[in-house]
Scaffold this motif. Structure first.
Motif, PDB file in Angstrom:
ATOM      1  N   GLU A   1     -39.534 -16.623  59.692  1.00  0.00           N
ATOM      2  CA  GLU A   1     -40.117 -16.092  58.639  1.00  0.00           C
ATOM      3  C   GLU A   1     -39.018 -15.430  57.800  1.00  0.00           C
ATOM      4  N   GLU A   2     -38.239 -14.311  58.372  1.00  0.00           N
ATOM      5  CA  GLU A   2     -37.082 -13.877  57.457  1.00  0.00           C
ATOM      6  C   GLU A   2     -35.991 -15.005  56.958  1.00  0.00           C
ATOM      7  N   ILE A   3     -35.713 -16.005  57.760  1.00  0.00           N
ATOM      8  CA  ILE A   3     -34.761 -16.829  57.357  1.00  0.00           C
ATOM      9  C   ILE A   3     -35.266 -17.631  55.997  1.00  0.00           C
ATOM     10  N   ILE A   4     -36.639 -17.990  56.147  1.00  0.00           N
ATOM     11  CA  ILE A   4     -37.115 -18.864  55.023  1.00  0.00           C
ATOM     12  C   ILE A   4     -37.106 -17.917  53.859  1.00  0.00           C
ATOM     13  N   ARG A   5     -37.409 -16.609  53.871  1.00  0.00           N
ATOM     14  CA  ARG A   5     -37.248 -15.808  53.066  1.00  0.00           C
ATOM     15  C   ARG A   5     -35.885 -15.558  52.080  1.00  0.00           C
ATOM     16  N   LEU A   6     -34.951 -15.386  53.007  1.00  0.00           N
ATOM     17  CA  LEU A   6     -33.616 -15.138  52.611  1.00  0.00           C
ATOM     18  C   LEU A   6     -32.973 -16.169  52.272  1.00  0.00           C
ATOM     19  N   ALA A   7     -32.881 -17.550  52.834  1.00  0.00           N
ATOM     20  CA  ALA A   7     -32.052 -18.600  52.490  1.00  0.00           C
ATOM     21  C   ALA A   7     -32.496 -19.258  51.161  1.00  0.00           C
ATOM     22  N   ASP A   8     -31.485 -20.041  50.277  1.00  0.00           N
ATOM     23  CA  ASP A   8     -31.808 -20.426  49.400  1.00  0.00           C
ATOM     24  C   ASP A   8     -32.512 -21.856  49.436  1.00  0.00           C
ATOM     25  N   ASP A   9     -32.208 -22.708  50.839  1.00  0.00           N
ATOM     26  CA  ASP A   9     -33.144 -23.550  51.150  1.00  0.00           C
ATOM     27  C   ASP A   9     -33.174 -23.962  52.755  1.00  0.00           C
ATOM     28  N   VAL A  10     -34.007 -24.349  53.254  1.00  0.00           N
ATOM     29  CA  VAL A  10     -34.056 -24.497  54.567  1.00  0.00           C
ATOM     30  C   VAL A  10     -34.764 -25.965  54.870  1.00  0.00           C
ATOM     31  N   LYS A  11     -33.778 -26.679  55.537  1.00  0.00           N
ATOM     32  CA  LYS A  11     -34.280 -28.228  55.795  1.00  0.00           C
ATOM     33  C   LYS A  11     -34.209 -28.431  57.372  1.00  0.00           C
ATOM     34  N   TYR A  12     -34.989 -29.165  57.572  1.00  0.00           N
ATOM     35  CA  TYR A  12     -35.249 -29.700  59.162  1.00  0.00           C
ATOM     36  C   TYR A  12     -34.958 -31.045  59.320  1.00  0.00           C
ATOM     37  N   ASN A  13     -33.893 -31.237  60.106  1.00  0.00           N
ATOM     38  CA  ASN A  13     -33.460 -32.829  60.422  1.00  0.00           C
ATOM     39  C   ASN A  13     -34.528 -33.474  61.230  1.00  0.00           C
ATOM     40  N   GLU A  14     -35.002 -34.683  60.856  1.00  0.00           N
ATOM     41  CA  GLU A  14     -35.614 -35.492  61.483  1.00  0.00           C
ATOM     42  C   GLU A  14     -35.092 -36.440  62.186  1.00  0.00           C
TER      43      GLU A  14
ATOM     44  N   ARG B   1     -29.588 -25.711  58.000  1.00  0.00           N
ATOM     45  CA  ARG B   1     -30.108 -27.029  58.335  1.00  0.00           C
ATOM     46  C   ARG B   1     -30.436 -26.908  59.956  1.00  0.00           C
ATOM     47  N   ILE B   2     -31.813 -27.004  60.033  1.00  0.00           N
ATOM     48  CA  ILE B   2     -32.431 -27.012  61.445  1.00  0.00           C
ATOM     49  C   ILE B   2     -32.150 -28.240  62.203  1.00  0.00           C
ATOM     50  N   ARG B   3     -31.493 -28.160  63.454  1.00  0.00           N
ATOM     51  CA  ARG B   3     -31.471 -29.230  64.343  1.00  0.00           C
ATOM     52  C   ARG B   3     -32.171 -28.957  65.553  1.00  0.00           C
ATOM     53  N   ALA B   4     -33.598 -29.329  65.395  1.00  0.00           N
ATOM     54  CA  ALA B   4     -34.368 -28.753  66.717  1.00  0.00           C
ATOM     55  C   ALA B   4     -34.860 -30.031  67.601  1.00  0.00           C
ATOM     56  N   ASP B   5     -35.237 -29.930  68.543  1.00  0.00           N
ATOM     57  CA  ASP B   5     -35.824 -30.855  69.353  1.00  0.00           C
ATOM     58  C   ASP B   5     -37.270 -30.686  69.744  1.00  0.00           C
ATOM     59  N   ARG B   6     -37.654 -29.744  69.103  1.00  0.00           N
ATOM     60  CA  ARG B   6     -39.262 -29.418  69.153  1.00  0.00           C
ATOM     61  C   ARG B   6     -39.950 -29.730  67.784  1.00  0.00           C
ATOM     62  N   PRO B   7     -41.188 -30.026  67.691  1.00  0.00           N
ATOM     63  CA  PRO B   7     -42.023 -30.257  66.453  1.00  0.00           C
ATOM     64  C   PRO B   7     -41.867 -29.000  65.511  1.00  0.00           C
ATOM     65  N   LYS B   8     -41.697 -29.455  64.138  1.00  0.00           N
ATOM     66  CA  LYS B   8     -41.460 -28.432  63.070  1.00  0.00           C
ATOM     67  C   LYS B   8     -42.562 -27.358  63.351  1.00  0.00           C
ATOM     68  N   GLU B   9     -43.757 -27.700  63.559  1.00  0.00           N
ATOM     69  CA  GLU B   9     -44.971 -26.721  63.438  1.00  0.00           C
ATOM     70  C   GLU B   9     -44.725 -25.586  64.652  1.00  0.00           C
ATOM     71  N   GLU B  10     -43.942 -26.101  65.580  1.00  0.00           N
ATOM     72  CA  GLU B  10     -43.629 -25.153  66.906  1.00  0.00           C
ATOM     73  C   GLU B  10     -42.428 -24.197  66.664  1.00  0.00           C
ATOM     74  N   PHE B  11     -41.359 -24.612  66.075  1.00  0.00           N
ATOM     75  CA  PHE B  11     -40.069 -23.839  65.745  1.00  0.00           C
ATOM     76  C   PHE B  11     -40.414 -22.882  64.401  1.00  0.00           C
ATOM     77  N   LEU B  12     -41.359 -23.211  63.634  1.00  0.00           N
ATOM     78  CA  LEU B  12     -41.619 -22.641  62.479  1.00  0.00           C
ATOM     79  C   LEU B  12     -42.267 -21.014  62.987  1.00  0.00           C
ATOM     80  N   ARG B  13     -42.921 -21.205  64.070  1.00  0.00           N
ATOM     81  CA  ARG B  13     -43.711 -20.039  64.700  1.00  0.00           C
ATOM     82  C   ARG B  13     -42.647 -18.917  65.299  1.00  0.00           C
ATOM     83  N   TYR B  14     -41.380 -19.264  65.476  1.00  0.00           N
ATOM     84  CA  TYR B  14     -40.555 -18.376  66.288  1.00  0.00           C
ATOM     85  C   TYR B  14     -40.331 -17.399  65.247  1.00  0.00           C
TER      86      TYR B  14
END
Length: 374
Positions: A225-238, A208-221
């Protein structure tokens, strides 16, 4: 894929296809039956949808090694920040075994369970007591201290990782911790080792991602890519709960926003039935937002009463709610969960319990519960 599949306050970034289809189907059923359930919910006997205690929160500790801007942990007093003593934990295990509670959550509201002493030993004790599913949420800072291989082999069935987007400066802002590199190394190793295990021995890992930047920005970190590939699910708290008004908008950073107040109805919140035992032994209705032992939500202390008696006492609270008398904690809560909307999950819990115990035992329990509220 938008977060409406789960709730309106988060986005689903990635999820196993089978799980996504399951969630989508459940939500279709929920929406189809919602108008009927809204009309008839309070006429249903509680033993129909909650025949017995199916999930118990056990706060092994209320100590955390982060200081998140969005969390009410920062408002706990020194006395409230404590581990659960061994004698209370042993009493919990006895009660869990006696009631055959199938699901245990080891992080009911505040504190990080990895801070608790002898965590793996306590998980083993709960399994010996007959618990079928154990899950916890952690910030992941202490994964390497626990031992990642040991944690995967003997730890919980479901592991939730709560963290910011994988950027050190953001982590300092949101989690107010200097342990970014330790957290990052532990979480990545956990995901890699879990993925390398045979499928039948893998744990379910949710990020569960608790970010203070737009989703489009932190997805480029780079790590995402590896986290999304290996985790069973990835969610972003809005959006974030305000913990009864404790968290103010100015305390959050960047794009983080507070969740708007959800209208309350005369249908008792579904979270009330998820009881929690705190380190001092107090048994409380709601394992979510009830952080300061609201007297109207206290069901007794496990040193003096059993979980069965506490479960019967819950009837007083839900009956009062139906008459418009809800605890102050609930009245101020922005996380109200209308049971009419949650009915597919509640029905599934009831059916699981019926299978575990059998129709006769569930009926006897319901008669006992409705006959006397101690």
């Amino acid at each position: 894929m938008q977060g409406s599949m789960l709730d309106t306050m988060s986005w689903v970034i990635s999820m196993d296809r089978a799980q996504a289809l399951k969630v989508r189907g459940k939500n279709l059923v929920r929406r189809a039956g919602l108008p009927v359930m809204q009309r008839i919910w309070n006429q249903l006997p509680e033993w129909v949808h909650h025949p017995y205690l199916t999930m118990l929160g056990v706060a092994l500790t209320r100590i955390c090694n982060a200081d998140c801007t969005f969390c009410a942990y920062q408002f706990l007093s020194r006395e409230e920040r404590r581990h659960m003593p061994d004698d209370i934990f042993e009493r919990v295990v006895e009660e869990v075994a006696a009631l055959r509670v199938p699901h245990i959550h080891l992080s009911p509201n505040l504190g990080d369970p990895l801070v608790a002493p002898r965590l793996l030993d306590k998980i083993a004790a709960l399994r010996r007591a007959g618990v079928q599913l154990i899950y916890l949420t952690t910030n992941g800072i202490l994964l390497e201290r626990i031992g990642i291989s040991e944690f995967l082999e003997h730890g919980p069935d479901i592991i939730g990782i709560s963290t910011s987007g994988f950027d050190e400066e953001m982590y300092r802002r949101v989690y107010r911790s200097k342990q970014y590199h330790r957290m990052r190394a532990g979480v990545l190793q956990l995901l890699r080792e879990n993925h390398a295990r045979p499928p039948e021995r893998r744990r379910y890992i949710s990020i569960r991602i608790r970010a203070d930047r737009p989703k489009e920005e932190f997805l480029r970190y780079p790590d995402m890519e590896e986290i999304i590939r290996l985790a069973d699910d990835v969610k972003y708290n809005e959006m974030y709960g305000d913990w009864g008004g404790l968290i103010k908008p100015e305390m959050l950073t960047g794009d983080m926003r507070l969740r708007p107040m959800v209208p309350h109805t005369n249908r008792p919140c579904a979270q009330l039935y998820n009881l929690a035992v705190h380190p001092d032994g107090e048994i409380l209705a709601c394992a979510c937002q009830n952080i300061h032992h609201d007297a109207k939500m206290s069901l007794g202390n496990i040193r003096h009463i059993g979980l069965a008696q506490a479960w019967r006492r819950l009837g007083h609270l839900t009956a009062a709610w139906k008459q418009g008398e809800m605890p102050d904690t609930c009245r101020r809560c922005s996380m109200y969960n209308d049971p009419a909307a949650a009915w597919p999950g509640l029905l599934r819990q009831a059916l699981v319990h019926l299978r575990l115990r059998g129709p006769r035992e569930v009926l006897e329990t319901s008669l006992s519960r409705n006959a006397v509220h101690l």
